[in-house]
Design a protein around this motif. Sequence first.
Motif, PDB file in Angstrom:
ATOM      1  N   LEU A 157       0.680  -1.121   0.065  1.00  0.00           N
ATOM      2  CA  LEU A 157      -0.005  -0.093  -0.087  1.00  0.00           C
ATOM      3  C   LEU A 157       0.969   1.242  -0.029  1.00  0.00           C
ATOM      4  N   ALA A 158       0.655   2.061  -1.127  1.00  0.00           N
ATOM      5  CA  ALA A 158       1.353   3.407  -0.786  1.00  0.00           C
ATOM      6  C   ALA A 158       0.141   4.451  -1.362  1.00  0.00           C
ATOM      7  N   GLU A 159      -0.230   5.366  -0.451  1.00  0.00           N
ATOM      8  CA  GLU A 159      -1.602   6.119  -0.820  1.00  0.00           C
ATOM      9  C   GLU A 159      -1.796   7.242   0.064  1.00  0.00           C
ATOM     10  N   GLU A 160      -2.404   8.305  -0.529  1.00  0.00           N
ATOM     11  CA  GLU A 160      -2.928   9.464   0.176  1.00  0.00           C
ATOM     12  C   GLU A 160      -4.321   9.499   0.373  1.00  0.00           C
ATOM     13  N   HIS A 161      -4.914  10.029   1.639  1.00  0.00           N
ATOM     14  CA  HIS A 161      -6.365   9.974   1.721  1.00  0.00           C
ATOM     15  C   HIS A 161      -6.614  11.240   2.698  1.00  0.00           C
ATOM     16  N   VAL A 162      -7.961  11.766   2.380  1.00  0.00           N
ATOM     17  CA  VAL A 162      -8.453  12.920   2.952  1.00  0.00           C
ATOM     18  C   VAL A 162      -9.320  12.299   4.088  1.00  0.00           C
ATOM     19  N   ARG A 163      -9.500  12.920   5.152  1.00  0.00           N
ATOM     20  CA  ARG A 163     -10.195  12.585   6.512  1.00  0.00           C
ATOM     21  C   ARG A 163     -10.789  14.140   6.917  1.00  0.00           C
ATOM     22  N   VAL A 164     -11.639  13.755   7.677  1.00  0.00           N
ATOM     23  CA  VAL A 164     -12.409  14.914   8.367  1.00  0.00           C
ATOM     24  C   VAL A 164     -11.877  14.977   9.834  1.00  0.00           C
ATOM     25  N   GLN A 165     -11.499  16.146  10.108  1.00  0.00           N
ATOM     26  CA  GLN A 165     -11.102  16.129  11.679  1.00  0.00           C
ATOM     27  C   GLN A 165     -11.560  17.521  12.319  1.00  0.00           C
ATOM     28  N   ASN A 166     -12.131  17.483  13.386  1.00  0.00           N
ATOM     29  CA  ASN A 166     -12.474  18.681  14.106  1.00  0.00           C
ATOM     30  C   ASN A 166     -11.353  19.621  14.305  1.00  0.00           C
ATOM     31  N   GLN A 167     -11.529  20.902  13.933  1.00  0.00           N
ATOM     32  CA  GLN A 167     -10.909  22.064  14.408  1.00  0.00           C
ATOM     33  C   GLN A 167     -10.950  22.373  15.951  1.00  0.00           C
ATOM     34  N   PRO A 168      -9.896  23.203  16.286  1.00  0.00           N
ATOM     35  CA  PRO A 168      -9.749  23.272  17.941  1.00  0.00           C
ATOM     36  C   PRO A 168     -11.096  23.862  18.309  1.00  0.00           C
ATOM     37  N   ASP A 169     -12.080  24.631  17.755  1.00  0.00           N
ATOM     38  CA  ASP A 169     -13.192  25.296  17.839  1.00  0.00           C
ATOM     39  C   ASP A 169     -14.539  24.378  17.727  1.00  0.00           C
ATOM     40  N   GLY A 170     -14.140  23.296  17.385  1.00  0.00           N
ATOM     41  CA  GLY A 170     -15.246  22.175  17.185  1.00  0.00           C
ATOM     42  C   GLY A 170     -15.765  22.105  15.577  1.00  0.00           C
ATOM     43  N   ARG A 171     -15.359  23.077  14.981  1.00  0.00           N
ATOM     44  CA  ARG A 171     -16.111  22.879  13.449  1.00  0.00           C
ATOM     45  C   ARG A 171     -15.119  21.666  12.839  1.00  0.00           C
ATOM     46  N   PRO A 172     -15.901  21.293  11.988  1.00  0.00           N
ATOM     47  CA  PRO A 172     -15.041  20.163  10.850  1.00  0.00           C
ATOM     48  C   PRO A 172     -14.047  20.880  10.130  1.00  0.00           C
ATOM     49  N   GLY A 173     -13.018  20.234   9.842  1.00  0.00           N
ATOM     50  CA  GLY A 173     -12.104  20.798   8.873  1.00  0.00           C
ATOM     51  C   GLY A 173     -11.476  19.102   8.097  1.00  0.00           C
ATOM     52  N   THR A 174     -10.750  19.439   7.225  1.00  0.00           N
ATOM     53  CA  THR A 174     -10.157  18.255   6.695  1.00  0.00           C
ATOM     54  C   THR A 174      -8.463  18.280   6.867  1.00  0.00           C
ATOM     55  N   ARG A 175      -8.034  17.083   6.507  1.00  0.00           N
ATOM     56  CA  ARG A 175      -6.390  16.992   6.546  1.00  0.00           C
ATOM     57  C   ARG A 175      -6.301  15.677   5.788  1.00  0.00           C
ATOM     58  N   THR A 176      -5.079  15.800   4.869  1.00  0.00           N
ATOM     59  CA  THR A 176      -4.732  14.840   4.075  1.00  0.00           C
ATOM     60  C   THR A 176      -3.649  13.736   4.635  1.00  0.00           C
ATOM     61  N   ASP A 177      -3.746  12.772   4.838  1.00  0.00           N
ATOM     62  CA  ASP A 177      -2.881  11.833   5.273  1.00  0.00           C
ATOM     63  C   ASP A 177      -2.258  10.866   4.211  1.00  0.00           C
ATOM     64  N   ASN A 178      -1.172  10.140   4.554  1.00  0.00           N
ATOM     65  CA  ASN A 178      -0.789   9.040   3.645  1.00  0.00           C
ATOM     66  C   ASN A 178      -0.392   7.585   4.297  1.00  0.00           C
ATOM     67  N   ALA A 179      -0.237   6.734   3.795  1.00  0.00           N
ATOM     68  CA  ALA A 179       0.224   5.576   4.192  1.00  0.00           C
ATOM     69  C   ALA A 179       1.007   4.735   3.583  1.00  0.00           C
ATOM     70  N   LEU A 180       1.978   3.749   4.094  1.00  0.00           N
ATOM     71  CA  LEU A 180       2.988   3.017   3.380  1.00  0.00           C
ATOM     72  C   LEU A 180       2.940   1.712   4.099  1.00  0.00           C
ATOM     73  N   LYS A 181       2.732   0.687   3.424  1.00  0.00           N
ATOM     74  CA  LYS A 181       2.364  -0.843   4.112  1.00  0.00           C
ATOM     75  C   LYS A 181       3.353  -1.353   3.202  1.00  0.00           C
ATOM     76  N   VAL A 182       4.657  -1.951   3.660  1.00  0.00           N
ATOM     77  CA  VAL A 182       5.374  -2.976   3.145  1.00  0.00           C
ATOM     78  C   VAL A 182       5.505  -4.188   4.108  1.00  0.00           C
ATOM     79  N   ARG A 183       5.927  -5.390   3.381  1.00  0.00           N
ATOM     80  CA  ARG A 183       6.067  -6.762   3.990  1.00  0.00           C
ATOM     81  C   ARG A 183       7.431  -7.262   3.600  1.00  0.00           C
ATOM     82  N   ARG A 184       7.853  -7.751   4.599  1.00  0.00           N
ATOM     83  CA  ARG A 184       9.373  -8.350   4.371  1.00  0.00           C
ATOM     84  C   ARG A 184       9.184  -9.671   4.086  1.00  0.00           C
ATOM     85  N   LEU A 185       9.723  -9.955   2.751  1.00  0.00           N
ATOM     86  CA  LEU A 185       9.301 -11.489   2.443  1.00  0.00           C
ATOM     87  C   LEU A 185      10.026 -12.763   3.224  1.00  0.00           C
ATOM     88  N   PRO A 186       9.331 -13.700   3.594  1.00  0.00           N
ATOM     89  CA  PRO A 186       9.800 -14.702   4.360  1.00  0.00           C
ATOM     90  C   PRO A 186      11.048 -15.336   3.748  1.00  0.00           C
TER      91      PRO A 186
END
Length: 221
Positions: free
Chosen positions: A192-221
Amino acid sequence: MAHAHNQHSPGTETGTDFVGEEFWDSRYRESERIWSGDANAVLAREAAPLAPGRALDLGCGEGGDAVWLARQGWYVTGTDISGVALERAAVHAAEAGVADRTAWERHDLAESFPSGEYDLVSACFLHTFGEFPRERILRRAAAAVAPGGILLVVGHAGWASWQEDRPEVDFPTPDEVLAQLELEAGAWEVLLAEEHVRVQNQPDGRPGTRTDNALKVRRLP
């Protein structure tokens, strides 16, 4: 250092160097609970299909991810720079009935690292200001993955919608993280190697957005 939902997210206290046990212990003492106690959504999604084994949670905060993994049958070592956070994580594990499946170790990952090999190593939101050898820490994380095991790195892809950009903080892409890991050719596969957008509340409680990413790698046996 820690997680989303349990994350130590840069930009919360503008102008503060996010380094040192004293800072993080003080940060946690500001309230009875900092994070939600839930697992990161990406971790839960990516770990759910895996056969439980030994897991290492880097920057575990108050233990949301580690407790979730333990509930799925994993034996989990959680590590954080804050002793206050680790005390709360241990209480969370006991309340969830998984104290026998969890262990907690205090590490400044810039200075020390848990020993052993793990079937899953999770590094979620290891961002900070100041001097922090994130690339070296992630290489140590990869070295701790057992044959057939998984390394999952989740991070922010940039500032949240309500935050001002600060150029001194680097948000690498999944491809950049992969290059920084310096994995042995032919010994790993990228799942896996991707970016994704999620909703996260701002400090004042209103919804905002933030983009995160993820990398998933497997060591071969």
